[in-house]
Design a protein around this motif. Sequence first.
Motif, PDB file in Angstrom:
ATOM      1  N   ARG A  26       0.986  -1.209  -0.025  1.00 28.97           N
ATOM      2  CA  ARG A  26       0.043  -0.026   0.043  1.00 28.97           C
ATOM      3  C   ARG A  26       0.971   1.083   0.086  1.00 28.97           C
ATOM      4  NH1 ARG A  26      -5.757  -0.919  -0.090  1.00 28.97           N
ATOM      5  NH2 ARG A  26      -6.122  -3.166   0.313  1.00 28.97           N
ATOM      6  N   MET A  27       0.812   2.185  -0.951  1.00 32.81           N
ATOM      7  CA  MET A  27       1.259   3.232  -0.910  1.00 32.81           C
ATOM      8  C   MET A  27       0.796   4.581  -1.974  1.00 32.81           C
ATOM      9  SD  MET A  27       5.211   3.486  -2.716  1.00 32.81           S
ATOM     10  CE  MET A  27       5.884   2.438  -1.433  1.00 32.81           C
ATOM     11  N   PHE A  28       0.724   5.576  -1.560  1.00 34.93           N
ATOM     12  CA  PHE A  28       0.204   6.855  -1.945  1.00 34.93           C
ATOM     13  C   PHE A  28      -1.339   6.745  -2.185  1.00 34.93           C
ATOM     14  CE2 PHE A  28       4.476   6.555  -4.333  1.00 34.93           C
ATOM     15  CZ  PHE A  28       4.977   7.736  -3.778  1.00 34.93           C
ATOM     16  N   GLY A  29      -1.841   6.046  -1.272  1.00 31.02           N
ATOM     17  CA  GLY A  29      -3.405   5.908  -1.291  1.00 31.02           C
ATOM     18  C   GLY A  29      -3.772   4.667  -2.148  1.00 31.02           C
ATOM     19  N   GLY A  30      -3.079   3.849  -2.875  1.00 38.31           N
ATOM     20  CA  GLY A  30      -3.301   2.912  -3.631  1.00 38.31           C
ATOM     21  C   GLY A  30      -2.282   1.826  -3.428  1.00 38.31           C
ATOM     22  N   VAL A  31      -1.915   0.904  -4.440  1.00 39.28           N
ATOM     23  CA  VAL A  31      -1.075  -0.147  -4.297  1.00 39.28           C
ATOM     24  C   VAL A  31       0.201   0.114  -5.214  1.00 39.28           C
ATOM     25  CG1 VAL A  31      -2.414  -1.690  -6.036  1.00 39.28           C
ATOM     26  CG2 VAL A  31      -0.975  -2.520  -4.143  1.00 39.28           C
ATOM     27  N   ALA A  32       1.408  -0.359  -4.898  1.00 42.70           N
ATOM     28  CA  ALA A  32       2.580  -0.270  -5.553  1.00 42.70           C
ATOM     29  C   ALA A  32       2.855  -1.530  -5.775  1.00 42.70           C
ATOM     30  CB  ALA A  32       3.347   0.742  -4.915  1.00 42.70           C
ATOM     31  N   PHE A  33       3.675  -1.745  -6.873  1.00 44.10           N
ATOM     32  CA  PHE A  33       4.327  -3.147  -7.086  1.00 44.10           C
ATOM     33  C   PHE A  33       5.758  -2.885  -6.996  1.00 44.10           C
ATOM     34  CE2 PHE A  33       0.209  -3.271  -8.792  1.00 44.10           C
ATOM     35  CZ  PHE A  33      -0.167  -4.674  -8.531  1.00 44.10           C
ATOM     36  N   MET A  34       6.437  -3.603  -5.866  1.00 41.20           N
ATOM     37  CA  MET A  34       7.738  -3.329  -5.633  1.00 41.20           C
ATOM     38  C   MET A  34       8.601  -4.386  -6.208  1.00 41.20           C
ATOM     39  SD  MET A  34       7.274  -0.793  -3.496  1.00 41.20           S
ATOM     40  CE  MET A  34       8.790  -0.387  -2.772  1.00 41.20           C
ATOM     41  N   VAL A  35       9.686  -4.006  -6.659  1.00 45.44           N
ATOM     42  CA  VAL A  35      10.827  -5.026  -7.513  1.00 45.44           C
ATOM     43  C   VAL A  35      12.067  -4.569  -6.891  1.00 45.44           C
ATOM     44  CG1 VAL A  35      11.949  -5.863  -9.843  1.00 45.44           C
ATOM     45  CG2 VAL A  35       9.507  -5.250  -9.524  1.00 45.44           C
ATOM     46  N   HIS A  36      12.686  -5.447  -6.266  1.00 48.80           N
ATOM     47  CA  HIS A  36      14.183  -5.168  -5.377  1.00 48.80           C
ATOM     48  C   HIS A  36      13.842  -4.175  -4.676  1.00 48.80           C
ATOM     49  CE1 HIS A  36      15.612  -8.331  -8.031  1.00 48.80           C
ATOM     50  NE2 HIS A  36      15.306  -7.744  -9.234  1.00 48.80           N
ATOM     51  N   GLY A  37      12.864  -4.046  -4.055  1.00 48.52           N
ATOM     52  CA  GLY A  37      12.771  -2.942  -3.058  1.00 48.52           C
ATOM     53  C   GLY A  37      12.411  -1.629  -3.423  1.00 48.52           C
ATOM     54  N   HIS A  38      12.118  -1.415  -4.691  1.00 49.01           N
ATOM     55  CA  HIS A  38      11.694  -0.201  -5.381  1.00 49.01           C
ATOM     56  C   HIS A  38      10.531  -0.202  -5.961  1.00 49.01           C
ATOM     57  CE1 HIS A  38      16.113   1.124  -5.145  1.00 49.01           C
ATOM     58  NE2 HIS A  38      16.334   0.057  -5.654  1.00 49.01           N
ATOM     59  N   MET A  39       9.638   0.953  -5.916  1.00 49.23           N
ATOM     60  CA  MET A  39       8.268   1.084  -6.342  1.00 49.23           C
ATOM     61  C   MET A  39       8.572   1.140  -8.096  1.00 49.23           C
ATOM     62  SD  MET A  39       5.555   2.643  -7.904  1.00 49.23           S
ATOM     63  CE  MET A  39       5.910   4.378  -7.988  1.00 49.23           C
ATOM     64  N   THR A  40       8.095   0.343  -8.596  1.00 50.54           N
ATOM     65  CA  THR A  40       8.118   0.328 -10.208  1.00 50.54           C
ATOM     66  C   THR A  40       6.838   0.809 -10.705  1.00 50.54           C
ATOM     67  OG1 THR A  40       9.463  -1.973  -9.989  1.00 50.54           O
ATOM     68  CG2 THR A  40       8.594  -1.527 -12.116  1.00 50.54           C
ATOM     69  N   VAL A  41       5.949   0.124 -10.429  1.00 46.90           N
ATOM     70  CA  VAL A  41       4.577   0.724 -11.018  1.00 46.90           C
ATOM     71  C   VAL A  41       3.448   0.685  -9.642  1.00 46.90           C
ATOM     72  CG1 VAL A  41       4.619   0.018 -13.382  1.00 46.90           C
ATOM     73  CG2 VAL A  41       3.679  -1.545 -11.936  1.00 46.90           C
ATOM     74  N   GLY A  42       2.322   1.378 -10.035  1.00 48.70           N
ATOM     75  CA  GLY A  42       1.390   1.142  -8.926  1.00 48.70           C
ATOM     76  C   GLY A  42       0.101   1.798  -9.580  1.00 48.70           C
ATOM     77  N   ILE A  43      -0.879   1.541  -8.723  1.00 44.44           N
ATOM     78  CA  ILE A  43      -2.451   1.947  -9.386  1.00 44.44           C
ATOM     79  C   ILE A  43      -3.018   2.940  -8.118  1.00 44.44           C
ATOM     80  CG2 ILE A  43      -4.699   1.268  -9.784  1.00 44.44           C
ATOM     81  CD1 ILE A  43      -3.040  -1.461  -9.984  1.00 44.44           C
TER      82      ILE A  43
END
Length: 110
Positions: A26-43
């Motif tokens: 959960r991030m920015f009021g939505g959901v983030a997809f983390m790869v190797h600890g980094h936010m890559t894309v989100g919704i």
Amino acid sequence: MAYNEDVAHRVREAFANADVVPIERRMFGGVAFMVHGHMTVGIVGDDLMVRVGKEAYGDALARPHARPMDFTGKPMTGMVYVAAEGFADAADLRDWIQRGLAFTGSLPPK
């Protein structure tokens, strides 16, 4: 703010064909997809949020339906929002995910 679960499902399906397995957070009021600890894309809401980095930022903004990510009222250079029309088909969604992976793949793992 809630996020569109249908878009999240599409992102999960797109990642199923990638070489990496994202962690959802959960991030920015939505959901983030983390790869190797980094936010890559989100919704966030119905929008796709993509981390493209500073060098690819201008090119990403030139794409249809992309705009600066201004979550705080100030644009976050290197991150863009993409309206649903910009990733309506699977190929466009994969392209945006690849743009995010290209940047976060250049970062050292956390």
